[in-house]
Motif scaffolding. Structure first.
Motif, PDB file in Angstrom:
ATOM      1  N   ASP A   1       0.659  -1.209  -0.075  1.00  0.00           N
ATOM      2  CA  ASP A   1       0.040   0.059  -0.146  1.00  0.00           C
ATOM      3  C   ASP A   1       0.815   1.149   0.036  1.00  0.00           C
ATOM      4  OD1 ASP A   1      -2.153  -1.525   0.064  1.00  0.00           O
ATOM      5  OD2 ASP A   1      -2.698  -1.172   2.263  1.00  0.00           O
ATOM      6  N   GLY A   2       2.207   1.088   0.038  1.00  0.00           N
ATOM      7  CA  GLY A   2       3.221   2.302  -0.279  1.00  0.00           C
ATOM      8  C   GLY A   2       3.299   2.857   1.310  1.00  0.00           C
ATOM      9  N   LEU A   3       2.736   2.048   2.471  1.00  0.00           N
ATOM     10  CA  LEU A   3       2.878   2.777   3.910  1.00  0.00           C
ATOM     11  C   LEU A   3       4.315   2.715   4.448  1.00  0.00           C
ATOM     12  CD1 LEU A   3       0.826   4.319   5.360  1.00  0.00           C
ATOM     13  CD2 LEU A   3       0.537   2.129   6.754  1.00  0.00           C
ATOM     14  N   VAL A   4       5.055   1.583   3.976  1.00  0.00           N
ATOM     15  CA  VAL A   4       6.348   1.420   4.537  1.00  0.00           C
ATOM     16  C   VAL A   4       7.232   0.711   3.139  1.00  0.00           C
ATOM     17  CG1 VAL A   4       5.677   1.008   6.949  1.00  0.00           C
ATOM     18  CG2 VAL A   4       5.545  -1.072   5.201  1.00  0.00           C
ATOM     19  N   PRO A   5       8.619   1.097   3.700  1.00  0.00           N
ATOM     20  CA  PRO A   5       9.442   0.639   2.505  1.00  0.00           C
ATOM     21  C   PRO A   5       9.395  -0.977   2.358  1.00  0.00           C
ATOM     22  CG  PRO A   5      10.605   1.949   3.872  1.00  0.00           C
ATOM     23  CD  PRO A   5       9.229   1.548   4.561  1.00  0.00           C
ATOM     24  N   GLN A   6       9.646  -1.565   0.943  1.00  0.00           N
ATOM     25  CA  GLN A   6       9.550  -2.922   0.790  1.00  0.00           C
ATOM     26  C   GLN A   6      10.966  -3.688   1.699  1.00  0.00           C
ATOM     27  OE1 GLN A   6       7.630  -4.875  -0.936  1.00  0.00           O
ATOM     28  NE2 GLN A   6       6.288  -3.064  -1.766  1.00  0.00           N
ATOM     29  N   PHE A   7      10.689  -4.908   1.897  1.00  0.00           N
ATOM     30  CA  PHE A   7      11.942  -5.657   2.513  1.00  0.00           C
ATOM     31  C   PHE A   7      13.140  -5.347   2.147  1.00  0.00           C
ATOM     32  CE2 PHE A   7       7.818  -8.121   3.189  1.00  0.00           C
ATOM     33  CZ  PHE A   7       7.866  -8.083   4.578  1.00  0.00           C
ATOM     34  N   GLU A   8      13.299  -5.498   0.465  1.00  0.00           N
ATOM     35  CA  GLU A   8      14.649  -5.523  -0.138  1.00  0.00           C
ATOM     36  C   GLU A   8      15.453  -4.210   0.060  1.00  0.00           C
ATOM     37  OE1 GLU A   8      11.652  -7.904  -1.992  1.00  0.00           O
ATOM     38  OE2 GLU A   8      11.758  -5.826  -1.483  1.00  0.00           O
ATOM     39  N   VAL A   9      15.031  -3.089   0.471  1.00  0.00           N
ATOM     40  CA  VAL A   9      15.622  -1.962   0.683  1.00  0.00           C
ATOM     41  C   VAL A   9      15.965  -1.736   2.175  1.00  0.00           C
ATOM     42  CG1 VAL A   9      14.538  -0.556  -1.299  1.00  0.00           C
ATOM     43  CG2 VAL A   9      13.694  -0.435   1.020  1.00  0.00           C
ATOM     44  N   LEU A  10      15.443  -2.422   3.026  1.00  0.00           N
ATOM     45  CA  LEU A  10      15.931  -2.619   4.643  1.00  0.00           C
ATOM     46  C   LEU A  10      17.036  -3.030   5.062  1.00  0.00           C
ATOM     47  CD1 LEU A  10      12.074  -3.032   6.163  1.00  0.00           C
ATOM     48  CD2 LEU A  10      13.522  -0.917   5.722  1.00  0.00           C
TER      49      LEU A  10
END
Length: 397
Positions: free
Chosen positions: A141-150
């Protein structure tokens, strides 16, 4: 050295502890390990000591250096959770967990599986994955970053705590077809799915609440009625249960009778027609229709808790009396009514006589003299009736 702690500050002054969670990070800080941590704290610049903490009085300042570092870390973690709720722990999962099957490349090289993370946290992998899935839905939903960038250990700005419940469910049943249906129904009613799932998982508690609380029983009744409209099987089960309970059968019969009487009055008001005792349908006189409207308005004003049976009976008797009066006051209608009534009776008598099975009487030898006497009396009555009608038809009008 004095450090003023501002409640709105989202950046902890002391490094956060290893994964701690309200729900599944169960390890407690080791008091013996706290001392080295305190020794390695970065000393703030000298001017910070004399800076006022906003407009707050000096008496309310907290000397963090004089407190147990474990207490300080607990307070900071509590502040993070108070602002972000479950997002604080979901971030720990999102930046540290790499579910099985995903390649350990790039930023995922140092991440661990949900199973390994759960072992370190002292909880089940299923619980870890519920946090993982909640983050995944929020990322879509664009509320938090995707796992890959964390990156493990990385802090980011988190959504508000109230949003967390829209994505997370603490119950395994939510992932089943049944759970998804309950979740959808809860959202349609504007309540949290976790509440509905909790009730569905504990039918005994639901039964106790229904038995003890009239308000809960009323809500359950309304829900059952709504469900029965689309569930024929439930309709059958409820009808069977009622039919097997004498008190319920009597109550249903009484309510059905009241409903029929109300329907009779309502039909006169809405269609402007009456049905005579003989079954004729004719236009209702103005007086009769006005009286029916008056009674119907009284019935419609009754609360759901009020018994409608007595009111329905009164309305029905009043309207029926006016119908009989209307028939008697109209010569043509009166004649037609009596003709129809006689013809209906004749049809019933004919049907009954045609259903007599003489073959069984003769074959089973159940004949008795009383049967013949009754038939002979019936024959005489029919002959008399025929003669009377013949005389009436031959008499000039």
């Amino acid at each position: 050295m004095t450090i003023a702690l501002d409640p709105s500050d989202t950046s902890p002054a002391v490094p956060a502890p290893a994964d701690t969670s309200e729900e599944f990070w169960v390890q407690q800080p080791d008091p013996q390990a706290a001392a080295p941590h305190a020794e390695t704290e970065t000393e703030p610049e000298p001017q910070a000591e004399s800076e006022p903490a906003g407009d707050e009085p000096a008496a309310e300042e907290v000397a963090a250096a004089d407190l147990d570092p474990v207490v300080v870390r607990d307070a900071e973690d509590f502040g993070v959770y108070a602002r972000t709720g479950g997002w604080a722990f979901a971030l720990k999962v999102a930046r540290s967990v790499r579910p099985g099957g995903q390649p350990a490349e790039g930023t995922a090289a140092t991440k661990v599986s949900a199973k390994a993370f759960a072992q370190l946290a002292g909880c089940s992998p299923e619980r870890v994955m519920r946090y993982y899935k909640a983050w995944d839905m929020a990322a879509d939903d664009g509320l938090v970053p995707q796992f890959e960038v964390l990156v493990p250990g990385e802090d980011i700005e988190l959504p508000e705590a109230d949003v967390w419940l829209s994505y997370y469910t603490s119950r395994n049943s939510a992932t089943s077809v049944r759970g998804q249906a309950i979740t959808a129904a809860a959202e349609a009613e504007g309540i949290r799915p976790t509440k509905a799932l909790e009730v569905a998982e504990n039918p005994t508690a639901l039964r106790a609440a229904i038995l003890a609380d009239p308000g809960t029983a009323e809500a359950a009744r309304g829900a059952l009625l709504d469900r029965m409209k689309e569930d024929p099987a439930l309709q059958t089960e409820m009808a069977r249960a009622i039919a097997r309970t004498d008190d319920l059968k009597k109550a249903v019969a009484s309510e059905a009778k009241a409903a029929d009487r109300i329907g009779y009055v309502r039909q006169i008001v809405e269609n402007g027609q009456i049905k005579t005792p003989a079954g004729q349908t004719v236009d209702a006189p103005a007086e009769l229709r006005a009286e029916a409207e008056r009674h119907l308005s009284l019935l419609d004003e009754l609360d759901d808790s009020e018994e409608a049976g007595e009111w329905a009976g009164e309305a029905y008797d009043a309207v029926k009396g006016l119908v009989a009066k209307a028939v008697e006051e109209d010569p043509a209608l009166r004649v037609q009514e009596r003709r129809t009534k006689f013809y209906n009776s004749l049809q019933k008598a004919t049907k009954v006589f045609e259903e007599l099975t003489l073959d069984e009487v003769l074959e089973e030898e159940i004949f008795e003299d009383d049967m013949l006497q009754r038939l002979e009396a019936l024959q005489e009555a029919i002959s008399s009736c025929i003669n009377t009608l013949r005389k009436a038809s031959s008499t000039p009008s």
